[in-house]
Design a protein around this motif. Structure first.
Motif, PDB file in Angstrom:
ATOM      1  N   MET A   1      67.473   2.372  43.258  1.00 37.60           N
ATOM      2  CA  MET A   1      66.941   3.007  41.912  1.00 37.60           C
ATOM      3  C   MET A   1      68.344   3.520  41.366  1.00 37.60           C
ATOM      4  N   PHE A   2      68.809   4.228  42.319  1.00 36.60           N
ATOM      5  CA  PHE A   2      70.108   4.985  41.789  1.00 36.60           C
ATOM      6  C   PHE A   2      70.934   3.979  41.353  1.00 36.60           C
ATOM      7  N   LEU A   3      71.300   3.065  42.237  1.00 36.46           N
ATOM      8  CA  LEU A   3      72.297   1.902  42.006  1.00 36.46           C
ATOM      9  C   LEU A   3      72.015   1.263  40.617  1.00 36.46           C
ATOM     10  N   TYR A   4      70.903   0.885  40.399  1.00 38.87           N
ATOM     11  CA  TYR A   4      70.471   0.171  38.994  1.00 38.87           C
ATOM     12  C   TYR A   4      70.867   1.428  37.716  1.00 38.87           C
ATOM     13  N   TYR A   5      70.542   2.470  37.958  1.00 38.93           N
ATOM     14  CA  TYR A   5      70.868   3.223  36.594  1.00 38.93           C
ATOM     15  C   TYR A   5      72.251   3.632  36.393  1.00 38.93           C
ATOM     16  N   PHE A   6      73.043   3.666  37.718  1.00 41.84           N
ATOM     17  CA  PHE A   6      74.549   4.029  37.413  1.00 41.84           C
ATOM     18  C   PHE A   6      75.061   2.702  37.029  1.00 41.84           C
ATOM     19  N   ARG A   7      74.647   1.582  37.330  1.00 30.37           N
ATOM     20  CA  ARG A   7      75.127   0.194  36.853  1.00 30.37           C
ATOM     21  C   ARG A   7      74.824   0.072  35.390  1.00 30.37           C
ATOM     22  N   LYS A   8      73.809   0.308  35.089  1.00 32.60           N
ATOM     23  CA  LYS A   8      73.355   0.358  33.386  1.00 32.60           C
ATOM     24  C   LYS A   8      74.336   1.376  32.718  1.00 32.60           C
ATOM     25  N   PHE A   9      74.470   2.565  33.192  1.00 32.16           N
ATOM     26  CA  PHE A   9      75.379   3.510  32.581  1.00 32.16           C
ATOM     27  C   PHE A   9      76.755   2.959  32.650  1.00 32.16           C
ATOM     28  N   ARG A  10      77.409   2.553  33.664  1.00 31.40           N
ATOM     29  CA  ARG A  10      78.473   1.864  33.686  1.00 31.40           C
ATOM     30  C   ARG A  10      78.844   0.642  32.764  1.00 31.40           C
ATOM     31  N   ALA A  11      77.720  -0.122  32.633  1.00 26.88           N
ATOM     32  CA  ALA A  11      77.818  -1.322  31.592  1.00 26.88           C
ATOM     33  C   ALA A  11      77.865  -0.705  30.173  1.00 26.88           C
ATOM     34  N   ALA A  12      77.138   0.167  29.946  1.00 34.55           N
ATOM     35  CA  ALA A  12      77.139   0.618  28.511  1.00 34.55           C
ATOM     36  C   ALA A  12      78.330   1.438  28.348  1.00 34.55           C
ATOM     37  N   ASN A  13      79.058   2.151  29.245  1.00 35.76           N
ATOM     38  CA  ASN A  13      80.198   2.887  29.005  1.00 35.76           C
ATOM     39  C   ASN A  13      81.430   2.454  30.084  1.00 35.76           C
ATOM     40  N   PRO A  14      81.974   1.422  29.727  1.00 35.17           N
ATOM     41  CA  PRO A  14      82.649   0.683  30.630  1.00 35.17           C
ATOM     42  C   PRO A  14      84.214   1.423  30.875  1.00 35.17           C
ATOM     43  N   LEU A  15      84.370   2.275  30.004  1.00 36.72           N
ATOM     44  CA  LEU A  15      85.623   3.095  29.890  1.00 36.72           C
ATOM     45  C   LEU A  15      85.494   4.446  30.641  1.00 36.72           C
ATOM     46  N   VAL A  16      84.289   4.639  30.870  1.00 33.55           N
ATOM     47  CA  VAL A  16      83.930   6.067  31.636  1.00 33.55           C
ATOM     48  C   VAL A  16      84.234   6.189  33.054  1.00 33.55           C
ATOM     49  N   GLU A  17      85.297   6.651  33.694  1.00 34.73           N
ATOM     50  CA  GLU A  17      85.333   6.842  35.049  1.00 34.73           C
ATOM     51  C   GLU A  17      85.516   8.478  35.297  1.00 34.73           C
ATOM     52  N   PRO A  18      84.144   9.042  35.715  1.00 36.52           N
ATOM     53  CA  PRO A  18      84.438  10.420  36.066  1.00 36.52           C
ATOM     54  C   PRO A  18      85.220  10.742  37.329  1.00 36.52           C
ATOM     55  N   ARG A  19      85.851  11.941  36.929  1.00 38.06           N
ATOM     56  CA  ARG A  19      86.719  12.454  38.076  1.00 38.06           C
ATOM     57  C   ARG A  19      85.772  12.918  39.198  1.00 38.06           C
ATOM     58  N   PHE A  20      84.739  13.386  38.762  1.00 42.09           N
ATOM     59  CA  PHE A  20      83.860  14.148  39.966  1.00 42.09           C
ATOM     60  C   PHE A  20      82.310  13.967  39.544  1.00 42.09           C
ATOM     61  N   VAL A  21      81.589  13.767  40.395  1.00 37.46           N
ATOM     62  CA  VAL A  21      80.307  13.681  40.450  1.00 37.46           C
ATOM     63  C   VAL A  21      79.468  14.508  41.187  1.00 37.46           C
ATOM     64  N   MET A  22      78.612  15.325  40.618  1.00 36.56           N
ATOM     65  CA  MET A  22      78.130  16.409  41.533  1.00 36.56           C
ATOM     66  C   MET A  22      76.614  16.089  41.802  1.00 36.56           C
ATOM     67  N   THR A  23      76.068  16.045  42.991  1.00 40.77           N
ATOM     68  CA  THR A  23      74.777  15.852  43.443  1.00 40.77           C
ATOM     69  C   THR A  23      74.501  16.817  44.657  1.00 40.77           C
ATOM     70  N   ASP A  24      73.145  16.481  44.829  1.00 39.81           N
ATOM     71  CA  ASP A  24      72.514  17.251  46.038  1.00 39.81           C
ATOM     72  C   ASP A  24      73.008  16.239  47.244  1.00 39.81           C
ATOM     73  N   LYS A  25      72.277  16.619  48.229  1.00 38.01           N
ATOM     74  CA  LYS A  25      72.717  15.738  49.618  1.00 38.01           C
ATOM     75  C   LYS A  25      71.770  14.413  49.709  1.00 38.01           C
ATOM     76  N   ASP A  26      71.604  13.776  48.697  1.00 39.70           N
ATOM     77  CA  ASP A  26      70.936  12.642  48.669  1.00 39.70           C
ATOM     78  C   ASP A  26      71.840  11.537  48.902  1.00 39.70           C
ATOM     79  N   PHE A  27      71.633  11.039  50.127  1.00 44.03           N
ATOM     80  CA  PHE A  27      72.399   9.832  50.657  1.00 44.03           C
ATOM     81  C   PHE A  27      72.542   8.632  49.864  1.00 44.03           C
ATOM     82  N   ALA A  28      71.189   8.086  49.377  1.00 38.49           N
ATOM     83  CA  ALA A  28      71.046   7.212  48.506  1.00 38.49           C
ATOM     84  C   ALA A  28      71.931   7.200  47.094  1.00 38.49           C
ATOM     85  N   GLN A  29      71.682   8.323  46.558  1.00 45.95           N
ATOM     86  CA  GLN A  29      72.548   8.788  45.360  1.00 45.95           C
ATOM     87  C   GLN A  29      73.980   8.982  45.408  1.00 45.95           C
ATOM     88  N   ILE A  30      74.508   9.347  46.729  1.00 46.06           N
ATOM     89  CA  ILE A  30      75.876   9.404  46.642  1.00 46.06           C
ATOM     90  C   ILE A  30      76.428   8.023  47.292  1.00 46.06           C
TER      91      ILE A  30
END
Length: 91
Positions: free
Chosen positions: A1-30
């Motif tokens: 699920m996370f992979l799908y949404y991050f890929r969609k975000f990336r496709a819509a924003n190909p120039l965005v490369e975040p320096r940091f991404v903050m998350t909780d300790k969800d291993f699937a999300q990481i």
């Protein structure tokens, strides 16, 4: 699920490369963040880290530690952060 949404975000924003991404300790999300944003550093949310530590080290029994640890949360200077980190009263 996370992979799908991050890929969609990336496709819509190909120039965005975040320096940091903050998350909780969800291993699937990481894992999804690392797969899609391979140059980004994954940071754990302070609140989640603090709650995990609180379960093991209670404020009542480890007052000195918590005074030191809480001071870290609001330190914006990286050099001062590491000074406080190394001086911290560990349980």
């Amino acid at each position: 699920m996370f992979l799908y949404y991050f890929r969609k975000f990336r496709a819509a924003n190909p120039l965005v490369e975040p320096r940091f991404v903050m998350t909780d300790k969800d291993f699937a999300q990481i894992g999804a963040i690392r797969a899609v944003f391979d140059k980004s550093e994954v940071l754990l949310c302070w609140w989640h880290v603090r709650e995990a530590i609180k379960r093991k080290y209670t404020k009542e029994r480890h007052t000195k530690f918590w005074d030191s640890f809480d001071a870290l949360l609001y330190e914006s200077d990286e050099g001062k952060f590491w000074e406080k980190w190394h001086a911290m009263a560990l349980p």
